[in-house]
Write a protein that holds these residues in place. Structure first.
Motif: not given
Length: 593
Positions: A404, A406, A408-410, A412-413, A416
């Motif tokens: 995780g 590198n 982006d936020e999307q 990573k979501a 997760q």
């Protein structure tokens, strides 16, 4: 049975292997059908014995039971369902995509989650689509969906298309395009499960602490997901007839103590108690009697010696050969409730008493090893527990910091959420198990609760296993890479299959053995626990049970295992160093003294 006073349309029966849920489910079906209701009885147990109970050949469609015109039954084969499900997902792309892409899709559907979703796919046809079972007043399911399965279905990204933004287009469920087509049916099924007016979950347990704890765990897990209409059946409640028989008195007292210590959460539900049946529940007449006082009345048993175990050795006969290599891994495998924790602890104590360094470990979340050892220790015996929650947290942190890093936020979501899948726990615990096996290179490692046969089968396909373990992380640990060769090496790993001399435990153990052999892992021996045959019994009900276990001892020794050891039923629970030592030092003429 109190839940039949006002029965819901759907009744799900769940419980550990061998607690009698099939017998209770079948008896329920017969009682409802006798009252004039049209009933469909469904089993998803791979070792289903509905055919044997009703003396009829069942398949994956409703088959009428000739003795009761309003009763039909069917068996659902989870592995066959998984194969059919896999083909439904992959088949439309054959000839349209390159062979390599088709192969990749097939591998994506080889994980353990696919088996669960495929089984639920079959459930959903019967539960979520009213038209499929419209002709029936009641549908009874022998074996309910697990909390693990339902948690898979609550992963929102499996339904909203978010996974399509992932470069692999997959989750632990495999390619999601096919799953989205089933979204509405699955949602209807989950709603039906959670509707108290429609569905009752019947938790079946025996008068044993481990079975009641398992029922409580299942109850809590499903209640958290909205399945709240629950009923507890305590099966096999024993009342001694001959109070001069110390074994009968001990069994009655042990059962009463387990009921007195029933987990608090279970006391909130309505309860039904079912007397212990002295024999095998086969045929309509025996099902009609189940739950009545008549079912607990033993028939006359001839006063003759019981000799079904004459050629079977005690557990002590295995120890010399188990220690011969000087190190290695010993796995106690079997279904819940058969005593594999006790067997693992007894073997570990026996080896440690011979002066070897021994490490005893378990993946059991209830940590039964501590209870088995009674908090006693030997200087060269270490004990640990593979904590699923701790291993999952450690593994998730590792994946987030590597895979995780590198994103982006999307992204990573997405990652997760993928890590919140119950499959993550399976992978994390599997890795910890591999580390424990690796430690057997320089000491004895005794493991209680090994991976399931299905998990082991993932190892057979290198591509499938690599996908399952490295989907979130690009690294393959050395212990995992060498796990299969170590498990297949008979000089390094000895598998003890633990069972009871009863129908369901023996048949489920046989299914486990088949899975292991398909993975080229040959069991070392079978251990039949809590055997009555050698005991000097006088209580008529106990003597009848003693007689009935003979056929299962013969089945194990003549059809399943080349090597068998038995453990006689103990007057005192085998806990602590002294109690566990009795299991590996006793002969087969155990007396009350």
């Amino acid at each position: 049975m109190k839940f039949l006073d006002h029965p819901s349309r759907n009744l799900f029966f769940t419980g550990k292997g061998g607690v009698g849920k099939t017998s209770v489910a079948c008896a329920t079906a017969v009682k409802l059908a006798d009252s004039g209701k049209k009933v469909l009885l469904v089993s998803t147990d791979p070792a289903s014995n509905l055919d044997e109970v009703f003396d009829v050949s069942l398949e994956n469609h409703p088959t009428p039971i000739s003795a009761i015109p309003t009763l039909s039954a069917m068996n659902l084969d989870p592995e066959k369902s998984a194969a059919e499900y896999r083909e439904r997902m992959v088949g439309p792309y054959r000839g349209l995509l390159p062979d390599a892409a088709i192969k990749s899709m097939e591998e994506q559907f080889s994980g353990s989650c696919t088996l669960e979703i495929a089984a639920f796919d079959e459930f959903s046809r019967l539960l979520g689509d009213p038209a499929v079972t419209a002709e029936f007043d009641h549908v009874i399911f022998d074996t309910a969906p697990t909390g693990h399965t339902l948690r898979l279905l609550t992963l929102p990204s499996a339904w909203d298309g978010f996974m399509s933004q992932n470069t692999t287009g997959t989750s632990c469920l495999g390619p999601l395009a096919g799953l989205q087509e089933q979204q509405k049916l699955y949602q209807q099924s989950v709603r039906a499960l959670c509707d108290a007016a429609t569905t009752t979950l019947v938790l079946v347990a025996r008068t044993e602490s481990s079975a009641l704890r398992e029922a409580a765990r299942t109850s809590e897990e499903l209640a958290e997901l909205g399945v709240g209409n629950q009923h507890l059946v305590i099966n096999g409640v024993f009342q001694a007839v001959d109070t001069t028989d110390p074994y009968a008195v001990a069994l009655q007292q042990r059962g009463a103590a387990a009921i007195d210590e029933i987990p608090a959460g279970l006391n909130a539900f309505p309860q039904t108690t079912v007397p212990l049946c002295p024999g095998v529940i086969l045929g309509i007449d025996s099902l009609r009697r189940l739950g009545t006082l008549d079912s607990a009345v033993a028939t006359d048993v001839a006063d003759e010696s019981v000799s079904g175990d004459d050629e079977l050795a005690p557990l002590s006969g295995l120890i010399d050969d188990l220690v011969a290599p000087g190190h290695g891994v010993i796995l106690a495998m079997g279904k819940g409730g058969v005593g594999k924790t006790t067997v693992a602890a007894a073997v570990a104590v026996a080896i440690a008493q011979r002066g070897y360094d021994v490490h005893l470990s378990t993946t059991d979340p209830a940590a039964h090893l501590e209870a088995a050892m009674n908090d006693e220790r030997l200087p060269n015996l270490s004990i640990t527990r593979i904590d699923p929650a701790a291993e999952t947290a450690r593994y998730s942190e590792e994946v987030l910091s590597s895979a995780g890093a590198n994103l982006d936020e999307q992204g990573k979501a997405l990652l997760q959420e993928d890590l919140r899948s119950p499959c993550t726990e399976e992978i994390a615990v599997f890795r910890a198990f591999a580390d424990a096996v690796a430690a057997g290179t320089n000491k004895f490692v005794v493991l209680d609760t090994a991976p399931t046969g299905h998990t082991v089968l993932l190892l057979v396909s290198a591509l499938a296993y690599h996908r399952e373990v490295t989907r979130q992380s690009s690294e393959m640990p050395e212990a995992v890479e060498n796990l299969l060769p170590r498990l297949r090496d008979p000089d390094f790993t000895r598998v003890l299959i633990v069972t009871l001399a009863e129908a369901t435990p023996v048949h489920e153990a046989a299914a486990l053995q088949r899975d292991l052999r398909r993975a080229e892992i040959e069991p070392y021996a079978w251990v039949v626990n809590q055997v009555l045959s050698s005991l000097p019994l006088t209580d008529p009900l106990m003597k009848q049970r003693q007689k009935h276990e003979q056929q299962y001892l013969r089945e194990v020794s003549q059809q399943q295992a080349s090597r068998v050891a038995i453990i006689p039923w103990q007057l005192q629970p085998p806990t602590g160093i002294q109690g566990l030592s009795r299991l590996t030092h006793c002969d087969l003429s155990t007396s009350p003294s």
